[in-house]
Scaffold this motif. Structure first.
Motif, PDB file in Angstrom:
ATOM      1  N   UNK A 209       0.890  -1.252   0.134  1.00  0.00           N
ATOM      2  CA  UNK A 209      -0.083   0.092  -0.011  1.00  0.00           C
ATOM      3  C   UNK A 209       1.030   1.235   0.121  1.00  0.00           C
ATOM      4  N   UNK A 210       1.968   1.278   0.696  1.00  0.00           N
ATOM      5  CA  UNK A 210       2.917   2.645   0.882  1.00  0.00           C
ATOM      6  C   UNK A 210       3.357   2.750  -0.533  1.00  0.00           C
ATOM      7  N   UNK A 211       3.650   1.784  -1.207  1.00  0.00           N
ATOM      8  CA  UNK A 211       4.421   2.021  -2.667  1.00  0.00           C
ATOM      9  C   UNK A 211       3.425   2.285  -3.722  1.00  0.00           C
ATOM     10  N   UNK A 212       1.953   2.439  -3.370  1.00  0.00           N
ATOM     11  CA  UNK A 212       1.086   2.477  -4.412  1.00  0.00           C
ATOM     12  C   UNK A 212       0.755   1.168  -5.187  1.00  0.00           C
ATOM     13  N   UNK A 301     -11.712  12.589 -12.058  1.00  0.00           N
ATOM     14  CA  UNK A 301     -10.634  11.635 -12.265  1.00  0.00           C
ATOM     15  C   UNK A 301     -11.338  10.185 -12.012  1.00  0.00           C
ATOM     16  N   UNK A 327      -3.563  13.416 -17.063  1.00  0.00           N
ATOM     17  CA  UNK A 327      -2.618  12.594 -16.157  1.00  0.00           C
ATOM     18  C   UNK A 327      -3.138  11.364 -16.209  1.00  0.00           C
ATOM     19  N   UNK A 329      -2.548   7.661 -14.234  1.00  0.00           N
ATOM     20  CA  UNK A 329      -2.078   6.811 -13.160  1.00  0.00           C
ATOM     21  C   UNK A 329      -1.845   5.408 -13.802  1.00  0.00           C
ATOM     22  N   UNK A 333       3.877   1.132 -13.614  1.00  0.00           N
ATOM     23  CA  UNK A 333       4.599   2.254 -13.321  1.00  0.00           C
ATOM     24  C   UNK A 333       4.931   2.174 -11.734  1.00  0.00           C
ATOM     25  N   UNK A 334       3.932   2.116 -10.779  1.00  0.00           N
ATOM     26  CA  UNK A 334       3.928   2.061  -9.469  1.00  0.00           C
ATOM     27  C   UNK A 334       4.274   0.758  -9.212  1.00  0.00           C
ATOM     28  N   UNK A 337       8.004   0.220  -8.921  1.00  0.00           N
ATOM     29  CA  UNK A 337       8.867   1.147  -8.026  1.00  0.00           C
ATOM     30  C   UNK A 337       8.981   0.366  -6.852  1.00  0.00           C
TER      31      UNK A 337
ATOM     32  N   UNK B  40      -2.692   5.471   1.097  1.00  0.00           N
ATOM     33  CA  UNK B  40      -2.368   5.207  -0.106  1.00  0.00           C
ATOM     34  C   UNK B  40      -2.116   6.723  -0.804  1.00  0.00           C
ATOM     35  N   UNK B  41      -0.948   7.087  -1.232  1.00  0.00           N
ATOM     36  CA  UNK B  41      -0.956   8.172  -2.045  1.00  0.00           C
ATOM     37  C   UNK B  41      -1.039   7.664  -3.414  1.00  0.00           C
ATOM     38  N   UNK B  42      -2.227   7.799  -4.160  1.00  0.00           N
ATOM     39  CA  UNK B  42      -2.531   7.276  -5.428  1.00  0.00           C
ATOM     40  C   UNK B  42      -1.838   8.068  -6.513  1.00  0.00           C
ATOM     41  N   UNK B  43      -1.726   9.428  -6.437  1.00  0.00           N
ATOM     42  CA  UNK B  43      -1.351  10.175  -7.656  1.00  0.00           C
ATOM     43  C   UNK B  43      -0.809  11.613  -7.490  1.00  0.00           C
ATOM     44  N   UNK B  86       4.799   8.754   2.460  1.00  0.00           N
ATOM     45  CA  UNK B  86       4.502   7.686   1.707  1.00  0.00           C
ATOM     46  C   UNK B  86       5.675   7.546   0.536  1.00  0.00           C
ATOM     47  N   UNK B  87       6.044   6.108   0.463  1.00  0.00           N
ATOM     48  CA  UNK B  87       6.933   5.952  -0.573  1.00  0.00           C
ATOM     49  C   UNK B  87       6.631   6.007  -1.879  1.00  0.00           C
ATOM     50  N   UNK B  88       5.281   5.942  -2.211  1.00  0.00           N
ATOM     51  CA  UNK B  88       4.822   6.012  -3.775  1.00  0.00           C
ATOM     52  C   UNK B  88       5.166   7.273  -4.039  1.00  0.00           C
ATOM     53  N   UNK B  90       8.003   8.848  -4.141  1.00  0.00           N
ATOM     54  CA  UNK B  90       9.145   8.756  -4.883  1.00  0.00           C
ATOM     55  C   UNK B  90       9.256   9.096  -6.362  1.00  0.00           C
ATOM     56  N   UNK B  91       8.791   8.034  -7.041  1.00  0.00           N
ATOM     57  CA  UNK B  91       8.820   7.836  -8.459  1.00  0.00           C
ATOM     58  C   UNK B  91       7.827   9.018  -9.048  1.00  0.00           C
ATOM     59  N   UNK B  92       6.854   9.374  -8.371  1.00  0.00           N
ATOM     60  CA  UNK B  92       5.737  10.352  -9.040  1.00  0.00           C
ATOM     61  C   UNK B  92       6.448  11.474  -8.868  1.00  0.00           C
TER      62      UNK B  92
END
Lengths: 367, 154
Positions: A209-212, A301, A327, A329, A333-334, A337, B40-43, B86-88, B90-92
């Motif tokens: 969840x943390x990495x999306x 969105x 944009x 998502x 890509x997520x 990571x 969850x950080x989606x975008x 949030x680690x997500x 990083x790439x965003x």
């Protein structure tokens, strides 16, 4: 300390599914540090979308996840149709569900075949691609093209489903489940396959969840999140299906979840072809001559469930004929990571199988 | 639990609640949101509004499936980084830096993700010159450098 060997994988490597480049720091055979380097397929689809009319942007979405292009189109239209205020008629929603699920099966079959190849199994590849060809034949019949289908359009679809087409889809559904079990057995009855995947690449719930991370990867880690259930779009609330989840979080769990998803997709299509209502296949407001004049306002969105995970499209309109900002998502890509976390302190041979289970499609990662 | 303290609240066309927060208070606000279950950080999206840049965050609470939008604006293209929460991010954030030129303060590895290291400009900016075609070459030491071809593009 610091006597690591630096190894470069790719971007042209047979097991990297496209143009992934990995820079690994190795301690003997063990990966200590990993850095994915991406962008080799980048063409900035988001900028191209800003330069093109709303209705024409579909072609860029076709080329994102090119093994599941129907799902990319319907994902974009979820947002674009709301921005343009052109709701599609009821029949179109059902056609889109059928096409989405066929596309999902095709995508998972490509993944399964390529994943087998990564692990040195040549046979499943041919079995998977043979089945996928039946789906591509259906796509050819409905829109004249195999992969970059460009079938859906704003407010409808390009061409109605005729009874013959539905018959062909039905014939595929009759033969496919048996073949799917055959493919399934090719994998799970193979001891080498099991020992290379069981307990490898364990992804915990919190890290995911943390990495999306979303999609089958997240569900294999024990989170019950599927956009089709959580926020039903199209007519997913009118069909009956289960969302497979697993608590294990390893490579094998991701494999099993994807195979179960294919069985559920078959269930969805079977219901959809019996329930599909008659009616028009496009909204008369969106005739071809009108397309260019459609104006969009506001921001939206929309999230949909692609085979890789949550595919989100965020459109900002300023009242013009072209979107102000688009944009995307992209789930791959997520999901990519998180690879450095998964591969840390693993054997280099496991790195291949782990990156195989992520299900990478570089059209979508690099956009 | 009380409502999160944002500067203004509105509704988008998609029915999501939009919180607008000034960028000085952003990190504190986001910390509060994370404690409210938005795990969850989606975008992360940068929108170039010509005079200023708008940064849009889509937050998602996985357990109760709730989406909210947090918006902030910046004149100089600098906003605090969310990588500590949030680690997500990083790439965003690397992607938004690459294509939109937003600098995220506190990101430990803020470098281009898609384009070559020595690319000139940020393509998603509205003032990016599309008629000026750019080529990336490699010099004798293996370093990238850009050359231009004016009037050959869009």
């Amino acid at each position: 300390m610091n006597n690591f060997v630096e190894l470069n994988f790719g971007p042209q490597h047979p097991s990297t599914h496209g143009v992934l480049r990995l820079r690994a720091k190795l301690d003997g055979e063990i990966v200590r540090e990993l850095e994915p380097i991406i962008g080799y397929l980048h063409r900035n689809a988001e900028k191209l979308c800003e330069l093109t009319f709303y209705a024409d942007n579909l072609i860029f979405f076709d080329r994102m996840d090119y093994v599941a292009s129907m799902l990319m189109e319907s994902g974009y239209l979820e947002a674009a149709e709301k921005i343009l205020n052109i709701p599609p008629p009821e029949r179109v929603l059902w056609i889109r569900v059928i096409m989405n699920e066929l596309s999902r099966i095709a995508s998972h079959l490509v993944w399964a075949g390529a994943f087998g190849l990564d692990l040195g199994m040549l046979t499943p590849f041919f079995y998977c691609f043979a089945q996928r060809d039946y789906i591509l034949d259906v796509f050819t019949e409905v829109c004249g093209s195999r992969q970059e289908t460009n079938y859906m359009s704003v407010g409808g679809v390009y061409q109605d489903l005729t009874p013959e087409m539905i018959e062909h889809i039905d014939a595929f559904l009759q033969s496919f489940p048996k073949k799917l079990e055959e493919i399934y057995r090719l994998f799970v009855k193979n001891d080498i396959f099991i020992s290379r995947n069981k307990g490898i690449g364990v992804l915990s719930k919190e890290t995911a969840i943390d990495y999306g991370v979303t999609g089958p990867m997240l569900r294999a880690s024990g989170v019950n999140y599927d956009v089709r259930k959580a926020n039903p779009y199209l007519v997913y609330d009118k069909v009956d299906f289960d969302v497979p989840i697993s608590q294990k979080g390893d490579n094998l769990a991701r494999f099993l979840v994807r195979f179960e998803e294919m069985r559920q997709s078959v269930r969805i299509i079977k219901q959809a072809i019996t329930k599909i209502p008659d009616g028009p296949f496009f909204n008369p407001k969106a005739k071809k001559s009108m397309m260019i004049r459609l104006r969009g306002d506001g921001e939206y969105y929309a999230r949909t469930e692609s085979p890789k995970g949550e595919f989100g499209v965020y459109i900002v309109g300023d009242g013009g004929v072209k979107p102000y900002r688009v944009r995307v998502r992209s789930p791959s890509f997520k999901n990519l990571s998180v690879l450095p976390v998964l591969a840390k302190d693993q054997m280099i041979s496991d790195l291949i199988s782990i990156s195989g289970t992520i299900d990478l499609v570089f059209g979508e990662v690099d956009r | 639990m009380s409502e999160p303290e944002s500067d203004s609240i509105s509704k988008g066309k998609d029915g999501l609640t939009i919180h607008t927060v000034s960028k000085d208070r952003l990190l504190e606000f986001m910390k509060d949101m994370k404690e409210r279950g938005f795990n969850h950080l989606s975008l992360i999206t940068g929108v170039d509004r010509r005079d200023y840049v708008e940064v849009v965050y889509h937050l998602h609470a996985m357990d109760r499936d709730e989406y909210v939008v947090v918006k902030t604006t910046t004149d100089n293209g600098v906003v605090p980084s969310m990588t500590s929460l949030w680690n997500s991010a990083r790439w965003d954030e690397r992607e938004q830096y690459d294509l939109m030129g937003i600098k995220f303060e506190g990101h430990e590895n803020l470098k281009r993700i898609f384009l070559p290291e020595n690319w000139v400009g940020h393509p998603l900016r509205k003032d990016y010159d599309l008629s000026n075609v750019q080529y990336i070459n490699m010099d004798e030491d293996g370093e990238d450098y850009a050359t231009f071809d004016q009037g050959d593009g869009w």
